[in-house]
Every structure is written in C-alpha cells, then in structure tokens.
Motif scaffolding. Structure first.
Motif, PDB file in Angstrom:
ATOM      1  N   GLY A 117      -2.424  -7.904  -5.206  1.00 53.58           N
ATOM      2  CA  GLY A 117      -1.731  -8.927  -5.981  1.00 53.58           C
ATOM      3  C   GLY A 117      -0.414  -9.265  -5.321  1.00 53.58           C
ATOM      4  N   TRP A 118      -0.033 -10.546  -5.351  1.00 52.66           N
ATOM      5  CA  TRP A 118       1.210 -10.916  -4.711  1.00 52.66           C
ATOM      6  C   TRP A 118       1.968 -11.983  -5.485  1.00 52.66           C
ATOM      7  CZ3 TRP A 118       3.458  -8.065  -1.249  1.00 52.66           C
ATOM      8  CH2 TRP A 118       4.577  -8.562  -0.568  1.00 52.66           C
ATOM      9  N   ASP A 119       1.324 -12.675  -6.404  1.00 56.99           N
ATOM     10  CA  ASP A 119       1.978 -13.790  -7.074  1.00 56.99           C
ATOM     11  C   ASP A 119       2.838 -13.338  -8.244  1.00 56.99           C
ATOM     12  OD1 ASP A 119       0.885 -15.620  -5.263  1.00 56.99           O
ATOM     13  OD2 ASP A 119      -0.991 -15.652  -6.367  1.00 56.99           O
ATOM     14  N   ALA A 120       2.239 -13.082  -9.394  1.00 59.40           N
ATOM     15  CA  ALA A 120       3.007 -12.673 -10.577  1.00 59.40           C
ATOM     16  C   ALA A 120       3.647 -11.302 -10.361  1.00 59.40           C
ATOM     17  CB  ALA A 120       2.105 -12.651 -11.803  1.00 59.40           C
ATOM     18  N   ALA A 121       2.908 -10.408  -9.734  1.00 58.07           N
ATOM     19  CA  ALA A 121       3.413  -9.071  -9.419  1.00 58.07           C
ATOM     20  C   ALA A 121       2.887  -8.673  -8.051  1.00 58.07           C
ATOM     21  CB  ALA A 121       2.960  -8.064 -10.471  1.00 58.07           C
ATOM     22  N   LYS A 122       3.686  -7.918  -7.331  1.00 61.29           N
ATOM     23  CA  LYS A 122       3.265  -7.408  -6.026  1.00 61.29           C
ATOM     24  C   LYS A 122       2.596  -6.057  -6.261  1.00 61.29           C
ATOM     25  CE  LYS A 122       6.912  -9.908  -3.737  1.00 61.29           C
ATOM     26  NZ  LYS A 122       8.169  -9.885  -3.024  1.00 61.29           N
ATOM     27  N   VAL A 123       1.284  -6.005  -6.000  1.00 62.49           N
ATOM     28  CA  VAL A 123       0.508  -4.815  -6.347  1.00 62.49           C
ATOM     29  C   VAL A 123      -0.265  -4.312  -5.128  1.00 62.49           C
ATOM     30  CG1 VAL A 123      -1.281  -3.864  -7.861  1.00 62.49           C
ATOM     31  CG2 VAL A 123       0.258  -5.655  -8.720  1.00 62.49           C
ATOM     32  N   LEU A 124      -0.168  -3.013  -4.896  1.00 64.56           N
ATOM     33  CA  LEU A 124      -0.935  -2.344  -3.852  1.00 64.56           C
ATOM     34  C   LEU A 124      -1.877  -1.347  -4.501  1.00 64.56           C
ATOM     35  CD1 LEU A 124       1.938  -1.325  -1.374  1.00 64.56           C
ATOM     36  CD2 LEU A 124       0.612  -3.435  -1.376  1.00 64.56           C
ATOM     37  N   THR A 125      -3.005  -1.105  -3.854  1.00 67.34           N
ATOM     38  CA  THR A 125      -3.819   0.048  -4.215  1.00 67.34           C
ATOM     39  C   THR A 125      -3.841   0.966  -2.998  1.00 67.34           C
ATOM     40  OG1 THR A 125      -5.892  -1.042  -3.553  1.00 67.34           O
ATOM     41  CG2 THR A 125      -5.275  -1.150  -5.897  1.00 67.34           C
ATOM     42  N   MET A 126      -3.909   2.248  -3.275  1.00 70.71           N
ATOM     43  CA  MET A 126      -3.965   3.247  -2.208  1.00 70.71           C
ATOM     44  C   MET A 126      -4.985   4.303  -2.573  1.00 70.71           C
ATOM     45  SD  MET A 126      -0.030   4.243  -1.372  1.00 70.71           S
ATOM     46  CE  MET A 126       1.208   2.975  -1.177  1.00 70.71           C
ATOM     47  N   ARG A 127      -5.704   4.767  -1.582  1.00 78.77           N
ATOM     48  CA  ARG A 127      -6.512   5.985  -1.721  1.00 78.77           C
ATOM     49  C   ARG A 127      -5.862   7.001  -0.799  1.00 78.77           C
ATOM     50  NH1 ARG A 127     -12.802   6.030  -1.984  1.00 78.77           N
ATOM     51  NH2 ARG A 127     -12.192   5.604  -4.140  1.00 78.77           N
ATOM     52  N   LEU A 128      -5.331   8.047  -1.392  1.00 78.77           N
ATOM     53  CA  LEU A 128      -4.634   9.080  -0.638  1.00 78.77           C
ATOM     54  C   LEU A 128      -5.437  10.369  -0.691  1.00 78.77           C
ATOM     55  CD1 LEU A 128      -0.992   8.305  -1.812  1.00 78.77           C
ATOM     56  CD2 LEU A 128      -2.230   7.418   0.167  1.00 78.77           C
ATOM     57  N   ARG A 129      -5.540  11.022   0.444  1.00 77.65           N
ATOM     58  CA  ARG A 129      -6.379  12.215   0.563  1.00 77.65           C
ATOM     59  C   ARG A 129      -5.680  13.474   0.053  1.00 77.65           C
ATOM     60  NH1 ARG A 129      -7.409  10.328   6.302  1.00 77.65           N
ATOM     61  NH2 ARG A 129      -9.161   8.902   6.073  1.00 77.65           N
ATOM     62  N   VAL A 130      -6.519  14.398  -0.372  1.00 82.19           N
ATOM     63  CA  VAL A 130      -6.100  15.743  -0.743  1.00 82.19           C
ATOM     64  C   VAL A 130      -6.787  16.669   0.251  1.00 82.19           C
ATOM     65  CG1 VAL A 130      -6.138  17.519  -2.531  1.00 82.19           C
ATOM     66  CG2 VAL A 130      -5.917  15.098  -3.173  1.00 82.19           C
ATOM     67  N   ILE A 131      -6.009  17.265   1.142  1.00 79.72           N
ATOM     68  CA  ILE A 131      -6.553  18.161   2.160  1.00 79.72           C
ATOM     69  C   ILE A 131      -5.778  19.476   2.116  1.00 79.72           C
ATOM     70  CG2 ILE A 131      -7.380  16.261   3.629  1.00 79.72           C
ATOM     71  CD1 ILE A 131      -4.919  16.642   5.401  1.00 79.72           C
ATOM     72  N   PRO A 132      -6.290  20.524   2.738  1.00 78.43           N
ATOM     73  CA  PRO A 132      -5.578  21.807   2.681  1.00 78.43           C
ATOM     74  C   PRO A 132      -4.126  21.728   3.166  1.00 78.43           C
ATOM     75  CG  PRO A 132      -7.786  22.148   3.527  1.00 78.43           C
ATOM     76  CD  PRO A 132      -7.590  20.651   3.408  1.00 78.43           C
ATOM     77  N   GLU A 133      -3.840  20.819   4.098  1.00 79.74           N
ATOM     78  CA  GLU A 133      -2.487  20.711   4.625  1.00 79.74           C
ATOM     79  C   GLU A 133      -1.534  19.971   3.698  1.00 79.74           C
ATOM     80  OE1 GLU A 133      -5.421  21.573   7.480  1.00 79.74           O
ATOM     81  OE2 GLU A 133      -5.263  19.679   6.411  1.00 79.74           O
ATOM     82  N   GLY A 134      -2.071  19.260   2.710  1.00 78.15           N
ATOM     83  CA  GLY A 134      -1.199  18.546   1.788  1.00 78.15           C
ATOM     84  C   GLY A 134      -1.911  17.442   1.039  1.00 78.15           C
ATOM     85  N   THR A 135      -1.162  16.771   0.190  1.00 73.08           N
ATOM     86  CA  THR A 135      -1.672  15.673  -0.625  1.00 73.08           C
ATOM     87  C   THR A 135      -0.807  14.451  -0.377  1.00 73.08           C
ATOM     88  OG1 THR A 135      -2.430  17.207  -2.329  1.00 73.08           O
ATOM     89  CG2 THR A 135      -2.124  14.911  -2.992  1.00 73.08           C
ATOM     90  N   GLY A 136      -1.461  13.302  -0.178  1.00 73.50           N
ATOM     91  CA  GLY A 136      -0.718  12.069   0.011  1.00 73.50           C
ATOM     92  C   GLY A 136       0.030  11.674  -1.252  1.00 73.50           C
ATOM     93  N   ARG A 137       1.239  11.166  -1.075  1.00 72.12           N
ATOM     94  CA  ARG A 137       2.060  10.720  -2.203  1.00 72.12           C
ATOM     95  C   ARG A 137       2.433   9.259  -1.994  1.00 72.12           C
ATOM     96  NH1 ARG A 137       6.484  15.572  -2.913  1.00 72.12           N
ATOM     97  NH2 ARG A 137       4.994  17.243  -3.275  1.00 72.12           N
ATOM     98  N   PRO A 138       2.256   8.430  -3.028  1.00 71.92           N
ATOM     99  CA  PRO A 138       2.589   7.011  -2.882  1.00 71.92           C
ATOM    100  C   PRO A 138       4.015   6.767  -2.401  1.00 71.92           C
ATOM    101  CG  PRO A 138       1.432   7.376  -4.943  1.00 71.92           C
ATOM    102  CD  PRO A 138       1.726   8.731  -4.354  1.00 71.92           C
ATOM    103  N   GLU A 139       4.973   7.534  -2.914  1.00 74.62           N
ATOM    104  CA  GLU A 139       6.363   7.305  -2.527  1.00 74.62           C
ATOM    105  C   GLU A 139       6.607   7.593  -1.048  1.00 74.62           C
ATOM    106  OE1 GLU A 139       6.297  11.493  -4.443  1.00 74.62           O
ATOM    107  OE2 GLU A 139       5.343   9.560  -4.829  1.00 74.62           O
ATOM    108  N   ASP A 140       5.866   8.552  -0.472  1.00 77.53           N
ATOM    109  CA  ASP A 140       5.997   8.824   0.960  1.00 77.53           C
ATOM    110  C   ASP A 140       5.442   7.663   1.781  1.00 77.53           C
ATOM    111  OD1 ASP A 140       7.106  11.293   0.351  1.00 77.53           O
ATOM    112  OD2 ASP A 140       5.259  12.414   0.771  1.00 77.53           O
ATOM    113  N   VAL A 141       4.295   7.145   1.369  1.00 82.21           N
ATOM    114  CA  VAL A 141       3.688   6.022   2.090  1.00 82.21           C
ATOM    115  C   VAL A 141       4.612   4.809   2.055  1.00 82.21           C
ATOM    116  CG1 VAL A 141       1.725   4.429   2.170  1.00 82.21           C
ATOM    117  CG2 VAL A 141       1.342   6.862   1.658  1.00 82.21           C
ATOM    118  N   LEU A 142       5.162   4.499   0.889  1.00 86.92           N
ATOM    119  CA  LEU A 142       6.062   3.350   0.780  1.00 86.92           C
ATOM    120  C   LEU A 142       7.340   3.560   1.591  1.00 86.92           C
ATOM    121  CD1 LEU A 142       5.637   2.420  -2.981  1.00 86.92           C
ATOM    122  CD2 LEU A 142       4.554   1.358  -0.987  1.00 86.92           C
TER     123      LEU A 142
END
Length: 160
Positions: A117-142
């Motif tokens: 989404g980009w017009d009324a609201a700017k919206v992203l979707t993310m699929r972040l992995r959970v692996i033994p070394e760690g878990t993806g966090r949206p705030e880190d990606v941004l």
C-alpha cells in the motif's frame, strides 16, 4: 507463548502452551477457560500435546508482519532499497541494547519484503525467518533500509 510479541505489536492470533492436570481434556479446557477470558481475547482452538514433544516455539519457521510506515522516500526508491537487500548475500547489522552491541548478518533472517500500500497509508508486509541464530525483527529491517519509521506493526501469522 510460542513467539512472544514485542511491546506495541498487535496480532490476531497467538500460540500458547498451558500445562494442565493429566485428567483435563482439550474440550474441558476450552469450555472452562474460554468464558473467563477478557473481552476481545478468545481461544480459537485447543489441542493436546505430550510433554515429550518439542515446544510449539521450536516449530515456528517464519513470522509474517503487516507494517504501516512513515517515510519521505519515493516509492521507487524504497523498492530499490528493498531489492538491493533481497539481492545481497550478506547484510551486516548491529543491534544495541542495554549498553551491549551485537553484530550479526540480517540477510538470512529476511525471507520477503513487499510494498502492499502506498496511497492512503504506506504499508509493507514482511516474512521474517526464525532460525537457530536468531529471529528477524521488523524494526531491524526498517533500520537497515534507512529513512523508514514504523507507525504500527501487526503480526499476521506464525508459520510452522
């Protein structure tokens, strides 16, 4: 909780494990506990597990998020930055918390990022992995994309 939520993150569903007595069936648990929950919180389903089975959290392979963002970037610039990340073999990143700095590779934790989404609201979707070394966090990606701030984060689902 299989994957506890960060403060401020919302969700439509979560997985929890509850240890009960040996004689309490899933149906009895649902009938007894469901009505005691606060308004807006409910049980969708209940199943039984053996204590010998691995925890629910150990089965989570990735997490899907819907993130409303604020940014002065043009859409094509954000798309370019996302494409650069997804094409990279490594994405060195550092996370500072409580005076400690942790260096790691963020790239293996990111499966997909899309602008939905980009017009009324700017919206992203993310699929972040959970692996033994760690878990993806949206705030880190941004933070790694740069010039994009979180307005709201909603966890859509835990993928097993």
């Amino acid at each position: 909780f299989a994957a506890p939520l960060a403060v401020g993150v919302t969700t439509d569903g979560d997985l929890i494990e509850v240890l009960t007595g040996d004689d309490l069936s899933a149906d009895t648990f649902l009938a007894d506990v469901g009505p005691q929950l606060p308004t807006g919180l409910g049980l969708l389903s209940v199943g039984e597990m053996s204590l010998a089975e691995p925890s629910l959290g150990s089965h989570v392979s990735s997490i899907d998020y819907r993130i409303e963002v604020e940014s002065g970037l043009a859409r094509d610039e954000l798309e370019r930055r996302i494409a650069t990340l997804l094409a990279a073999e490594r994405w060195p990143f550092k996370r500072e918390r409580e005076g400690k700095v942790r260096h790691f590779d963020l790239r293996p934790l990111v499966d997909s990022i899309e602008i939905v989404g980009w017009d009324a609201a700017k919206v992203l979707t993310m699929r972040l992995r959970v692996i033994p070394e760690g878990t993806g966090r949206p705030e880190d990606v941004l933070a790694a994309i740069q010039d994009v701030e979180t307005s709201s984060v909603h966890r859509l689902r835990l993928n097993m």
